[in-house]
Design a protein around this motif. Structure first.
Motif, PDB file in Angstrom:
ATOM      1  N   ASN A 149       0.839  -1.201   0.000  1.00  0.00           N
ATOM      2  CA  ASN A 149       0.000   0.000   0.000  1.00  0.00           C
ATOM      3  C   ASN A 149       0.875   1.252   0.000  1.00  0.00           C
ATOM      4  O   ASN A 149       1.793   1.357   0.818  1.00  0.00           O
TER       5      ASN A 149
ATOM      6  N   LYS B  44      -1.932  -0.756  -4.091  1.00  0.00           N
ATOM      7  CA  LYS B  44      -3.100  -0.150  -3.453  1.00  0.00           C
ATOM      8  C   LYS B  44      -2.732   1.229  -2.913  1.00  0.00           C
ATOM      9  O   LYS B  44      -1.564   1.485  -2.603  1.00  0.00           O
TER      10      LYS B  44
ATOM     11  N   THR C  33      -7.028   0.559  -6.196  1.00  0.00           N
ATOM     12  CA  THR C  33      -6.110  -0.519  -6.543  1.00  0.00           C
ATOM     13  C   THR C  33      -5.788  -0.438  -8.021  1.00  0.00           C
ATOM     14  O   THR C  33      -6.481   0.224  -8.784  1.00  0.00           O
TER      15      THR C  33
END
Length: 143
Positions: free
Chosen positions: A71, A102, A142
């Motif tokens: 992320n 992400k 995403t």
């Protein structure tokens, strides 16, 4: 521009970039929330992510990106360096070299949302509050 691993000695410059960038792009954020976040970022959040920075030919940090568990947790560019491809370069590095796929974006930060959509992310969910439980909705994105 060179992308380099961030050293702890760089943290004060990073927090300076963070604050100036947030002031330029997060006009929805209350001043007290910004001031509450600042020590958390400096003392905890920087250490919780893999940080990379973009340095110009003079070795000056122009922006930085932090990744954790796939992320992109933070991506901030110095306001005077925005629009020069630094965010795209740091994001591409995060995706290719750090496995990022992400990102969460403040819904009110239309510039960031547009940026991530432009580089291939798509919205897959929404939370009504941010990570601190504040009323700043997050969009989950995403690739």
């Amino acid at each position: 521009m060179n992308i380099e691993t961030v050293e702890k000695a760089d943290y004060l410059k990073l927090i300076e970039i963070w604050e100036s960038s947030v002031r330029a792009t997060h006009d929805f954020l209350a001043e007290e929330d910004l001031q509450a976040l600042k020590p958390l970022i400096l003392e905890q959040y920087f250490d919780a992510v893999e940080l990379r920075c973009a340095k110009n030919a003079y070795g000056e940090i122009q922006g930085f990106c932090g990744v954790h568990d796939g992320n992109i947790e933070m991506l901030f560019i110095s306001p005077d360096a925005r629009g020069k491809g630094i965010g795209a370069m740091l994001s591409a590095h995060a995706i290719k070299e750090q496995g990022a796929s992400k990102v969460d974006v403040n819904e009110q930060n239309e510039q960031a949302l547009g940026f991530y959509l432009h580089i291939g992310f798509r919205v897959v969910g929404r939370s009504p509050v941010d990570g601190q439980g504040k009323p700043y909705p997050l969009l989950h994105m995403t690739r």
